[in-house]
Design a protein around this motif. Structure first.
Motif, PDB file in Angstrom:
ATOM      1  N   VAL A   1       0.902  -1.177   0.185  1.00 18.06           N
ATOM      2  CA  VAL A   1       0.130  -0.237   0.235  1.00 18.06           C
ATOM      3  C   VAL A   1       1.014   1.280   0.046  1.00 18.06           C
ATOM      4  N   LYS A   2       0.428   2.324  -0.770  1.00 22.25           N
ATOM      5  CA  LYS A   2       1.432   3.557  -0.747  1.00 22.25           C
ATOM      6  C   LYS A   2       0.683   4.754  -0.525  1.00 22.25           C
ATOM      7  N   SER A   3      -0.369   4.792   0.226  1.00 27.79           N
ATOM      8  CA  SER A   3      -1.010   5.948   0.667  1.00 27.79           C
ATOM      9  C   SER A   3      -1.932   5.591   1.731  1.00 27.79           C
ATOM     10  N   ILE A   4      -2.195   6.803   2.571  1.00 21.53           N
ATOM     11  CA  ILE A   4      -3.214   6.632   3.556  1.00 21.53           C
ATOM     12  C   ILE A   4      -4.632   7.507   3.127  1.00 21.53           C
TER      13      ILE A   4
ATOM     14  N   LYS B   1      -1.400  19.596  12.214  1.00 25.24           N
ATOM     15  CA  LYS B   1      -0.363  20.086  11.582  1.00 25.24           C
ATOM     16  C   LYS B   1       0.172  18.912  10.697  1.00 25.24           C
ATOM     17  N   LEU B   2      -0.690  18.181  10.035  1.00 30.33           N
ATOM     18  CA  LEU B   2      -0.458  17.352   9.115  1.00 30.33           C
ATOM     19  C   LEU B   2      -0.287  17.958   7.835  1.00 30.33           C
ATOM     20  N   PRO B   3       0.496  17.555   6.700  1.00 33.49           N
ATOM     21  CA  PRO B   3       0.583  17.954   5.512  1.00 33.49           C
ATOM     22  C   PRO B   3      -0.971  17.943   4.571  1.00 33.49           C
TER      23      PRO B   3
ATOM     24  N   ALA C   1      -9.968  11.963   0.937  1.00 35.23           N
ATOM     25  CA  ALA C   1      -8.532  12.473   1.271  1.00 35.23           C
ATOM     26  C   ALA C   1      -7.454  11.698   1.026  1.00 35.23           C
ATOM     27  N   TYR C   2      -6.324  11.857   0.366  1.00 38.22           N
ATOM     28  CA  TYR C   2      -5.319  10.865   0.229  1.00 38.22           C
ATOM     29  C   TYR C   2      -3.749  11.365   0.619  1.00 38.22           C
ATOM     30  N   TRP C   3      -3.210  10.880   1.499  1.00 37.72           N
ATOM     31  CA  TRP C   3      -1.653  11.165   2.031  1.00 37.72           C
ATOM     32  C   TRP C   3      -0.875  10.215   0.998  1.00 37.72           C
ATOM     33  N   PHE C   4      -0.213  10.900   0.068  1.00 35.29           N
ATOM     34  CA  PHE C   4       0.538   9.912  -0.720  1.00 35.29           C
ATOM     35  C   PHE C   4       1.967   9.591   0.166  1.00 35.29           C
ATOM     36  N   LEU C   5       2.564   8.545   0.061  1.00 36.75           N
ATOM     37  CA  LEU C   5       3.752   8.012   0.680  1.00 36.75           C
ATOM     38  C   LEU C   5       4.713   7.903  -0.292  1.00 36.75           C
ATOM     39  N   LYS C   6       6.039   8.283  -0.092  1.00 42.13           N
ATOM     40  CA  LYS C   6       7.192   8.081  -0.979  1.00 42.13           C
ATOM     41  C   LYS C   6       7.680   6.626  -0.969  1.00 42.13           C
ATOM     42  N   THR C   7       7.151   5.749  -0.050  1.00 45.68           N
ATOM     43  CA  THR C   7       7.686   4.529   0.039  1.00 45.68           C
ATOM     44  C   THR C   7       6.372   3.460   0.077  1.00 45.68           C
ATOM     45  N   GLN C   8       6.478   2.492  -0.772  1.00 41.78           N
ATOM     46  CA  GLN C   8       5.445   1.574  -0.551  1.00 41.78           C
ATOM     47  C   GLN C   8       5.560   0.489   0.765  1.00 41.78           C
ATOM     48  N   LEU C   9       4.624   0.296   1.187  1.00 42.69           N
ATOM     49  CA  LEU C   9       4.476  -0.528   2.431  1.00 42.69           C
ATOM     50  C   LEU C   9       4.014  -2.032   2.639  1.00 42.69           C
ATOM     51  N   PRO C  10       4.293  -2.857   3.082  1.00 42.89           N
ATOM     52  CA  PRO C  10       3.861  -4.057   3.171  1.00 42.89           C
ATOM     53  C   PRO C  10       2.565  -4.072   4.403  1.00 42.89           C
ATOM     54  N   ARG C  11       1.459  -4.889   4.107  1.00 41.84           N
ATOM     55  CA  ARG C  11       0.284  -4.414   4.803  1.00 41.84           C
ATOM     56  C   ARG C  11       0.418  -4.543   6.279  1.00 41.84           C
ATOM     57  N   ASP C  12       1.192  -5.357   6.866  1.00 43.60           N
ATOM     58  CA  ASP C  12       1.523  -5.357   8.481  1.00 43.60           C
ATOM     59  C   ASP C  12       1.996  -4.123   8.801  1.00 43.60           C
ATOM     60  N   GLN C  13       2.901  -3.450   8.076  1.00 41.79           N
ATOM     61  CA  GLN C  13       3.480  -2.231   8.521  1.00 41.79           C
ATOM     62  C   GLN C  13       2.424  -1.105   8.481  1.00 41.79           C
ATOM     63  N   TRP C  14       1.784  -0.863   7.143  1.00 38.58           N
ATOM     64  CA  TRP C  14       1.020  -0.012   6.609  1.00 38.58           C
ATOM     65  C   TRP C  14      -0.385  -0.055   7.390  1.00 38.58           C
TER      66      TRP C  14
ATOM     67  N   TYR D   1       4.671  12.190   0.550  1.00 37.50           N
ATOM     68  CA  TYR D   1       5.297  12.640   1.712  1.00 37.50           C
ATOM     69  C   TYR D   1       6.216  11.292   2.466  1.00 37.50           C
ATOM     70  N   THR D   2       7.195  11.681   3.094  1.00 35.98           N
ATOM     71  CA  THR D   2       7.890  10.424   3.720  1.00 35.98           C
ATOM     72  C   THR D   2       6.992   9.794   4.955  1.00 35.98           C
ATOM     73  N   LEU D   3       7.269   8.506   5.000  1.00 33.11           N
ATOM     74  CA  LEU D   3       6.266   7.915   6.372  1.00 33.11           C
ATOM     75  C   LEU D   3       6.585   8.535   7.494  1.00 33.11           C
ATOM     76  N   ASN D   4       8.074   9.083   7.863  1.00 32.72           N
ATOM     77  CA  ASN D   4       8.174   9.593   8.965  1.00 32.72           C
ATOM     78  C   ASN D   4       7.374  11.012   9.265  1.00 32.72           C
ATOM     79  N   THR D   5       7.336  11.757   8.373  1.00 32.60           N
ATOM     80  CA  THR D   5       6.659  12.803   8.547  1.00 32.60           C
ATOM     81  C   THR D   5       4.936  12.501   8.935  1.00 32.60           C
TER      82      THR D   5
END
Length: 918
Positions: free
Chosen positions: A73-76, A106-108, A121-134, A189-193
């Motif tokens: 998955v690559k977005s929230i 203060k989310l982007p 609403a979609y927050w795009f991530l710079k990296t794709q994540l496996p499901r468990d982490q996402w 956005y980076t996941l850390n953000t």
């Protein structure tokens, strides 16, 4: 625009799913593709065909849209429902709420889509994540939205398989259809953000009823249940059977599913949704219900995420079922009955040994073996805590199972061994979170003694809270021992390196090489563990061979012979003498230490295998541990002569004693055999040093062969040659020893080896002379020359054996003829030295009168009138043994000197006869 949008929103790999719906029909059709471009083509196709068009926000492993099948998955994303009966009456109000949420957290700012009715609403991530982490991030993001009052559809945000309506298509839920539009684009956005803001703003809470029921804080509850999870299938089976860990409400639903009311179905569905196997069961338990529809079932289940229905809810439907339940008012929800342990997978093989006893394995240790799992023991997957599932019967006769904590951390027995000092033992591994891997030896005799067990565990850093836990730990170790005993014979824990008892295997460090050429890791004792790390490999065999082969040149015969002592040491056990010591003596710059290192590098790290400053006990300990592997003793010229004398005799006798600690911390005396070549270096003659404590160190002279080492001409011509050769042994080492052991096994049995030793013994006698006093010289030559032949045959090195032999025999002849005579003892002086040292122990008579009385214990009687002396045999035997000279040899030599001497029972004389004070 659409391609740019989904390039940021979607993962880069996996199977994409596009779905479409014909307006006015309930069914959805799914199409799968492995290309995002192909997925976009499908979206355009169905848009042109006037379909409601959707895309799953993740990619999948296979062509099946299930959350458990998610690959990346690559977005929230969030869905804000809009309408007269929805959370927000208008899209404007939904957008205002979204904006306030973003300003507070203060989310982007996200990409925003008008879905035709609602807002996505979609927050795009710079990296794709496996499901468990996402899902960890998405669930907490959902919690943050709810906590801050943003009225999202909770079934959407945490669902990785969720279908969302595509922008730039049409929403056909109404007439006329409404276009779906991208209102605002956004960057990736980076996941850390995202995660940093969630961590800062979101606070998790444990349900109030759980705190009230247990009296524990949220942190304590998390700690308590970290190794448990909710699983629906076992609970469903137990319910249908009417078992004690089942629910009668669930049983009733299953048996009456076709007529069951929708609220009951929804309650059961809420239990399944909050279990880890929800994807496997929610449709299985729902498909026979009259109101079943795949999409609606998914939405209905997801709406109960984190909110399983309570016993009170179920009781409101059919109270007679709950009141008769044995769990009534003891639990708050049937979800608690779905709880099962999260175990490490059962190991099909015995755990792999690691740490100090054996090298660390690459693979992670799995859970307990199946046989221990069957006994009820299991290891928690999340933190490795050790548990035991037990069956308990309460006062009313009701039986139930419970999971008791044996120890808070992972604790496994990895070997059942037999120790010479402690008997049968378990090798225990414990993994503490900060201390790392702990390994200790646990004697079974300690396990059965609670006091000793407590001492052993606490001294190794294992702490527990109660007598019950101590009993569980004791039982656990006993079960391990019985289980291992049932499956296999114990392993022998080696105290010594070198040959095993029947010479079918050879131990080097942690490795046992068998006579078939195979090798395995093997347990070793604490005594052997002090040496084992040094018996290792470094660099390459080719690097070692290149350096060692240079010693075969003319002028370096003494250095090559010393290298052969490194090989020949393990053959001493086949000879008629158990061991021999040699000393390389000479000026600095002759590469004495280099020669020593060449011999030790055959087996391991030469610097660490070589001893310099040491105590007598440590010296004996190293000697016994090496057993057959050569002993290196560097720069001994300044050592105590008594220490050297004791060491030389111990090597020749092949045994020694030392004080050592058993695993139970009690000191004991340890004695074991050893058979090796000890190689010493000195700038000064050891023969001269030994003369400072012995008027004639004859015993040591026979057992110590002192070779003069001169600076080779090649080293004078090329000052760097020695450094170029000998420095390599500190980089490349440990390869030739195992090769030589295998070559020795291939050479033949014990008879074949002894036959070859005899060949060289006969050759030595022919060239040197036949004198048994030089048997140590003879055996040293036979083992080193036999070793040289085997080394050549195995192509380990290419040695000019005949040249080395002639050189070393010539050196030995020079030692014999010009340096020291073995057995060159003045026996009359031996007797006179004893008399001089013990004049205060003499009772003497002359003319029938006492002319000398003893001031210490009477050991000699002299009668000058009879020209006769009597000496206490016990005292004189002890004196001769220290030299060392045998009593028989002394008597024999004295008779050769025409001195009348008698010994034994036939000598009758009362030592104190005629002494008036007695």
């Amino acid at each position: 625009m659409l391609k740019e949008f989904y390039t940021k929103a979607m993962p880069e790999e996996g199977v994409y799913c596009v779905a479409y719906n014909t307006p006015g029909t309930p069914s959805y059709n799914h199409e799968y593709t492995t290309s995002l471009d192909a997925a976009l083509d499908l979206i355009h196709k169905y848009t042109k065909e006037s379909k409601n068009t959707f895309i799953a926000m993740s990619t999948f492993e296979t062509k099946e849209r299930k959350a458990a099948n998610t690959k990346y998955v690559k977005s929230i994303y969030v869905d804000l429902d809009v309408g007269e009966t929805k959370d927000y009456p208008s899209q404007k109000e939904a957008l205002v709420a979204l904006t306030k949420f973003i300003e507070y957290t203060k989310l982007p700012f996200p990409a925003v889509v008008n879905s035709g009715n609602g807002i996505h609403a979609y927050w795009f991530l710079k990296t794709q994540l496996p499901r468990d982490q996402w899902k960890l991030v998405a669930d907490r993001f959902k919690g943050l939205c709810i906590q801050q009052g943003l009225k999202i559809d909770p079934t959407v945000t945490g669902d990785s398989a969720r279908l969302l309506r595509c922008p730039e298509t049409n929403n056909y839920k109404q007439e006329p259809p409404r276009p779906t539009l991208i209102l605002r684009d956004a960057p990736e956005y980076t996941l850390n953000t995202i995660v940093d803001i969630i961590n800062d703003k979101y606070t998790e809470e444990v349900p109030l009823e759980e705190i009230v029921k247990t009296g524990l804080t949220p942190e304590q509850i998390k700690e308590k249940y970290k190794n448990f999870e909710n699983r629906f299938k076992p609970f469903l089976v137990e319910s249908v059977k009417g078992g004690e860990k089942g629910c009668a409400q669930v049983k009733d639903y299953v048996e009456n599913v076709k007529t069951s009311e929708e609220p009951v179905w929804w309650r059961v569905l809420s239990l399944a949704q909050n279990c880890v196997d929800r994807d496997d069961v929610i449709h299985t338990i729902s498909k026979d219900h009259p109101g079943y529809n795949y999409e609606e079932t998914e939405e209905k289940a997801l709406s109960t995420e984190g909110k399983p229905h309570t016993c009170v809810d179920f009781n409101s439907a059919k109270p007679d079922l709950c009141i008769s339940c044995p769990h009534w008012k003891k639990i708050t929800s049937p979800i608690q009955l779905t709880q099962v342990p999260i175990k490490l997978e059962v190991s099909e093989k015995e755990p792999v040994l690691q740490g100090e006893v054996l090298p660390k394995p690459i693979k992670k240790i799995h859970g307990l073996p199946a046989s221990m799992d069957e006994r009820g023991y299991w290891i928690g997957k999340n933190d490795g805590g050790l548990y035991k599932t037990v069956t308990i019967t309460d006062k009313k006769g009701t039986t139930y199972s419970d999971d008791l904590i044996v120890y808070e951390y992972e604790m496994i027995a990895i070997r059942h061994v037999r120790s010479t000092s402690d008997g049968n033992c378990l090798v225990i591994h414990v993994k503490h979170p900060h201390d790392g891997l702990l390994e200790f030896l646990l004697p079974m005799k300690v396990v059965y003694d609670p006091t000793e067990l407590r001492k052993t565990l606490t001294s190794n850093g294992l702490y527990y809270d109660s007598k019950q836990q101590e009993e569980l730990i004791m039982r656990y170790f006993i079960d391990w021992a019985k289980d291992m005993q049932k499956r296999n014979k114990y392993d022998v824990m080696y105290d010594q390196m070198g040959w095993n008892g029947d010479k079918t295997a050879f131990v080097i460090g942690n490795t046992e090489i068998s006579d078939d050429g195979s090798e395995k890791t093997t347990p070793i004792s604490a005594l052997a563990r002090s040496v084992a790390p040094f018996l290792s490999t470094s660099g390459t065999y080719e690097g070692w061979k290149t350096a060692a082969q240079k010693l075969n040149q003319n002028g370096l015969e003494m250095h090559m012979f010393t290298t052969l002592c490194g090989f020949g040491s393990i053959l001493m056990d086949y000879s008629s003498t158990t061991g021999v010591a040699i000393s390389l003596t000479g000026e600095s710059g002759a590469a004495k230490t280099g020669a020593l290192y060449s011999a030790l590098s055959i087996w391991g790290q030469p610097k660490n295998l070589s001893v310099m400053n040491t105590t007598s006990n440590a010296l004996q300990g190293r000697f016994l541990t090496l057993h057959n592997i050569p002993f290196g003793f560097d720069e001994v010229g300044n050592k105590n002569p008594y220490l050297l004398s004791d060491f030389i005799l111990a090597v020749s006798q092949g045994k020694a004693k030392l004080k050592m600690q058993a695993s139970t911390n009690s000191e004991r005396e340890y004695e074991a055999p050893a058979s090796l070549i000890a190689i010493m270096t000195s700038n000064h003659s050891l023969y001269d040093k030994l003369k400072t404590i012995r008027s004639n160190p004859n015993g040591e002279a026979a057992r110590l062969i002192e070779f003069p080492v001169r600076k080779p001409k090649s080293f004078i011509d090329n000052a760097r040659l020695g450094k170029e050769i000998f420095d390599e042994f500190n980089t490349h080492y440990g390869w030739a020893g195992p090769m030589f052991v295998r070559a020795l096994f291939e050479y033949g049995d014990e008879k074949a080896i002894k036959t070859n030793l005899t060949k060289w013994e006969n050759k030595f006698v022919e060239d040197f002379g036949n004198d048994t006093a030089y048997r140590f010289y003879e055996n040293l030559v036979s083992v080193t020359m036999t070793a040289a032949e085997i080394v050549n045959k195995a192509d380990i090195l290419d040695i000019d054996v005949e040249r080395i032999y002639k050189f070393i025999v010539g050196e030995m002849i020079t030692i014999r003829d010009q340096v020291v005579k073995v057995n060159n003892v003045d026996y009359e002086s031996v007797l006179q030295d004893y008399i001089d040292a013990n004049t205060d122990k003499i009772l003497a008579f002359q003319d029938g009168k006492i002319i000398n009385e003893p001031y210490r214990q009477l050991t000699m009687r002299v009668d000058n009138d009879k020209d006769t002396m009597w000496i206490s045999k016990r005292e004189f035997d002890s004196y001769l043994a220290e030299l060392p000279i045998s009593t028989k040899e002394f008597v024999y030599q004295m008779k050769l000197l025409k001195i009348e001497i008698e010994v034994g029972a036939k000598v009758k004389q009362r030592m104190n006869a005629g002494w008036k004070d007695v």
